[in-house]
Design an enzyme around this catalytic site. Sequence first.
Site, PDB file in Angstrom:
ATOM      1  N   TRP A   1      -3.203  -2.082 -15.870  1.00 55.92           N
ATOM      2  CA  TRP A   1      -3.404  -3.171 -14.909  1.00 55.92           C
ATOM      3  C   TRP A   1      -4.781  -3.697 -15.229  1.00 55.92           C
ATOM      4  CZ3 TRP A   1      -6.463  -4.336 -10.500  1.00 55.92           C
ATOM      5  CH2 TRP A   1      -5.899  -5.247  -9.608  1.00 55.92           C
TER       6      TRP A   1
ATOM      7  N   HIS B   1      -5.810 -24.402  18.114  1.00 59.35           N
ATOM      8  CA  HIS B   1      -7.186 -24.674  17.694  1.00 59.35           C
ATOM      9  C   HIS B   1      -7.270 -25.018  16.208  1.00 59.35           C
ATOM     10  CE1 HIS B   1      -8.581 -23.575  21.613  1.00 59.35           C
ATOM     11  NE2 HIS B   1      -8.034 -22.378  21.528  1.00 59.35           N
TER      12      HIS B   1
ATOM     13  N   ASN C   1      -8.234   5.608 -17.561  1.00 60.13           N
ATOM     14  CA  ASN C   1      -8.153   4.943 -16.251  1.00 60.13           C
ATOM     15  C   ASN C   1      -9.553   4.940 -15.663  1.00 60.13           C
ATOM     16  OD1 ASN C   1      -5.411   4.826 -16.480  1.00 60.13           O
ATOM     17  ND2 ASN C   1      -4.978   6.345 -14.900  1.00 60.13           N
ATOM     18  N   GLY C   2      -9.882   3.919 -14.918  1.00 63.17           N
ATOM     19  CA  GLY C   2     -11.200   3.858 -14.285  1.00 63.17           C
ATOM     20  C   GLY C   2     -12.047   2.779 -14.923  1.00 63.17           C
TER      21      GLY C   2
ATOM     22  N   LYS D   1       3.264  -8.652   3.665  1.00 68.58           N
ATOM     23  CA  LYS D   1       4.481  -8.249   2.941  1.00 68.58           C
ATOM     24  C   LYS D   1       5.143  -9.466   2.312  1.00 68.58           C
ATOM     25  CE  LYS D   1       5.453  -3.911   3.444  1.00 68.58           C
ATOM     26  NZ  LYS D   1       3.991  -3.771   3.427  1.00 68.58           N
TER      27      LYS D   1
ATOM     28  N   CYS E   1      -3.937   1.977 -13.351  1.00 64.30           N
ATOM     29  CA  CYS E   1      -3.292   2.280 -14.621  1.00 64.30           C
ATOM     30  C   CYS E   1      -2.682   3.681 -14.562  1.00 64.30           C
ATOM     31  CB  CYS E   1      -4.306   2.225 -15.741  1.00 64.30           C
ATOM     32  SG  CYS E   1      -5.293   0.731 -15.727  1.00 64.30           S
TER      33      CYS E   1
ATOM     34  N   GLU F   1       3.123 -10.822  -0.622  1.00 67.36           N
ATOM     35  CA  GLU F   1       3.059  -9.873  -1.732  1.00 67.36           C
ATOM     36  C   GLU F   1       4.281  -9.945  -2.628  1.00 67.36           C
ATOM     37  OE1 GLU F   1       1.005  -5.572  -1.218  1.00 67.36           O
ATOM     38  OE2 GLU F   1       2.518  -5.982   0.275  1.00 67.36           O
TER      39      GLU F   1
ATOM     40  N   GLU G   1       0.528  -7.949   9.068  1.00 70.28           N
ATOM     41  CA  GLU G   1       1.263  -7.112   8.122  1.00 70.28           C
ATOM     42  C   GLU G   1       2.518  -7.842   7.630  1.00 70.28           C
ATOM     43  OE1 GLU G   1       1.212  -4.706   6.157  1.00 70.28           O
ATOM     44  OE2 GLU G   1       3.337  -4.287   5.912  1.00 70.28           O
TER      45      GLU G   1
ATOM     46  N   ARG H   1       2.073   1.686 -10.950  1.00 72.09           N
ATOM     47  CA  ARG H   1       0.616   1.780 -10.871  1.00 72.09           C
ATOM     48  C   ARG H   1      -0.090   0.657 -11.626  1.00 72.09           C
ATOM     49  NH1 ARG H   1      -1.307   6.650  -9.199  1.00 72.09           N
ATOM     50  NH2 ARG H   1      -3.240   6.181 -10.266  1.00 72.09           N
TER      51      ARG H   1
ATOM     52  N   LYS I   1       0.059  -0.415  -7.258  1.00 75.77           N
ATOM     53  CA  LYS I   1       0.252   0.472  -6.102  1.00 75.77           C
ATOM     54  C   LYS I   1      -1.055   1.076  -5.603  1.00 75.77           C
ATOM     55  CE  LYS I   1       2.763   2.795  -3.148  1.00 75.77           C
ATOM     56  NZ  LYS I   1       3.083   2.013  -1.934  1.00 75.77           N
TER      57      LYS I   1
HETATM   58  C1  G6P Z   1      -3.163  -2.126  -2.822  1.00 77.02           C
HETATM   59  C2  G6P Z   1      -1.701  -2.433  -2.559  1.00 77.02           C
HETATM   60  C3  G6P Z   1      -1.470  -2.631  -1.064  1.00 77.02           C
HETATM   61  C4  G6P Z   1      -1.981  -1.411  -0.303  1.00 77.02           C
HETATM   62  C5  G6P Z   1      -3.462  -1.172  -0.597  1.00 77.02           C
HETATM   63  C6  G6P Z   1      -4.001   0.105   0.023  1.00 77.02           C
HETATM   64  O1  G6P Z   1      -3.937  -3.255  -2.598  1.00 77.02           O
HETATM   65  O2  G6P Z   1      -1.286  -3.579  -3.261  1.00 77.02           O
HETATM   66  O3  G6P Z   1      -0.090  -2.788  -0.836  1.00 77.02           O
HETATM   67  O4  G6P Z   1      -1.770  -1.599   1.052  1.00 77.02           O
HETATM   68  O5  G6P Z   1      -3.636  -1.055  -2.000  1.00 77.02           O
HETATM   69  O6  G6P Z   1      -3.425   1.226  -0.590  1.00 77.02           O
HETATM   70  P1  G6P Z   1      -3.561   2.684  -0.019  1.00 77.02           P
HETATM   71  O7  G6P Z   1      -2.957   3.582  -1.066  1.00 77.02           O
HETATM   72  O8  G6P Z   1      -5.032   2.946   0.166  1.00 77.02           O
HETATM   73  O9  G6P Z   1      -2.829   2.740   1.258  1.00 77.02           O
END
Ligand code: G6P
Length: 610
Positions: free
Chosen positions: A73, A503, A99-100, A484, A2, A487, A480, A27, A605
Amino acid sequence: MCGIVGYVGAQPAAPILVEGLTRLEHRGYDSAGVAVLGPSGLKVAKRAGRVRDLADGLPKRFGGKVGVGHTRWATHGAANDVNAHPHSDASRTVSIVHNGIIDNAAALRHRLTEDGVELVSDTDSEVVAHLVARSTADTLEGKVSEALAAIEGTYGLAVLHADFPDRIVAARNGSPLIIGVGDREMFVASDLAAIVRHTTTVAHLDDGEIASVTATGFTTYRQDLTSTAKSAVQLDVDPSSYDAGEHESFMRKEMHEQPAAAERALRGRLDERFGTAHLGGLNMDARETRAIRRVKILGCGSAYYVGQMGAGLVEELARIPADAEAASEFRYRNPVIEPDTLYVAVSQSGETIDTLLAVEEIRRKGGRVVGLVNVVGSAIARACDGGIYLHAGPEIAVASTKALTNMFLGFALLALQLGRVRDLSIADGRRLIAGLDRLPAQIEEVLAQEDTLAVLAKRLAEAESLFFVGRVRGFPVAREGAQKFKEISYRHAEAYQTSELKHGPLALICEQVPTVAIVPADELTDRNVGALHEIAARGGPLVVVTHEDVDLGDLTAHADLQRVDVPRNERELDPILLTIPLQLLAYHAALHLGHDIDKPRNLAKSVTVE
Ligand code: G6P
């Protein structure tokens, strides 16, 4: 997670708060709200949806020169109007944004209910508003301090009170909060992005601190209200780096910033003479570096996958056993912490609670942790024994691109340094330095293929389900790539070791299920190509991300094969160049499908709750 923004000054607060929230939306973005204190008391507007929905629905008369705002969020309670922040007491005297997570919210709700307080939302945060409102202390600082004494959990908090209309009282424990100093106006924010257009002179609150903020200044206290005498510092940041500029999204801007970001990550850190890297921030001398027998890397999401690439680099260059693990799982298996293991925490934001708690667990057990972190001064950076800052600049899009690239480079530098105090030869060290020097221009070359990749991406976007496959160095690349893709395109994308296809997953391969295959020119090329034959034989469409000199032989006759070539570098550095086209594929698939690329559904984020 948040986002919080607060304003106190001479201007109408609401427009400043709304603009600040727009800058924080990455965020968290399922609901938003603002509260202002004006001549007619406290006014609150909040609703589910995006900040622009809130702005469109703001009443005309919403004056007040003090206010707080929040973009949410959801964690406790659904994303609806009532659960949106700010939360207030029944008399609308107090409004808070939080937040938190309040860990003892259930007990506090029970206690408040027994005392006749009616709680209207499902959130943990609402209790704070009631606790502040019920405090009998004489000052707002005293009321907040008393409320915090009852709370267990994490918070970044900003409080308005109608009886103290000249101030915001803010508090921090585990969730970032800064105070911005302007000209007869002051700001509170969870992230510099919210206020960077107004000021870059800020004070970072520490855990356990309370701040009282008026238009002309601020005072910081410990929770018992003894002063902590903190002053603001001028940050060296370019406010325009927080704008998307001519790009239609932050993700696109950040992908194209990768060559410059990579140069920054390497600047001043390569030592040609000894064929090694200079990483002063690690706080380890050669003897300590030599004593490391194992490297354990911890991160979440993309940071975890790049951690796997990093583990490969460390094993190859330093011949030290290394592996990566999801930080979110680590501390729950009561991990064995070894004195001669180097633990590495990887995080763009430096805030991810799972990674932070893993760091704290390691340090509690006497282990040594270094951080690979982008945000300077963030919680993880501060919790580590030393670290490597990524210098990627602000990353706003949820999907990490330039920070991820710089994480890889951070690992390359670390592996080089670890290697060169062991058995890596000076010639190999210099070979890698030359390779690292070539990388920024080669990333640029891959980015220049954007138009071709956009065409491929549109085709991939039509599939409901895809595979991303690779082996050894190529497997974290595939992981990765799949991350992506899912996501931001919301297509089911699954990563597999190419060697494991036969397998199990081969059963799913058909004309409707494309595979993106990572096939670098290395000792496994022939085996990789062999596996692709098996996919082709079952009619599976193929996108092969490879090197120019790889001969795909008979496979090229397969009707549905597209090839993407990336430039050759030193083989250890292959993973990062192979990753860049996958970013563009995900981006253009999402664009084609009309998704909000920077703010994918259900994600945020930085995830500051477990
Ligand atoms: C969230 C995001 C991911 C990111 C992860 C780690 O889950 O959606 O895209 O890779 O956090 O974030 P950081 O800030 O620790 O790299």
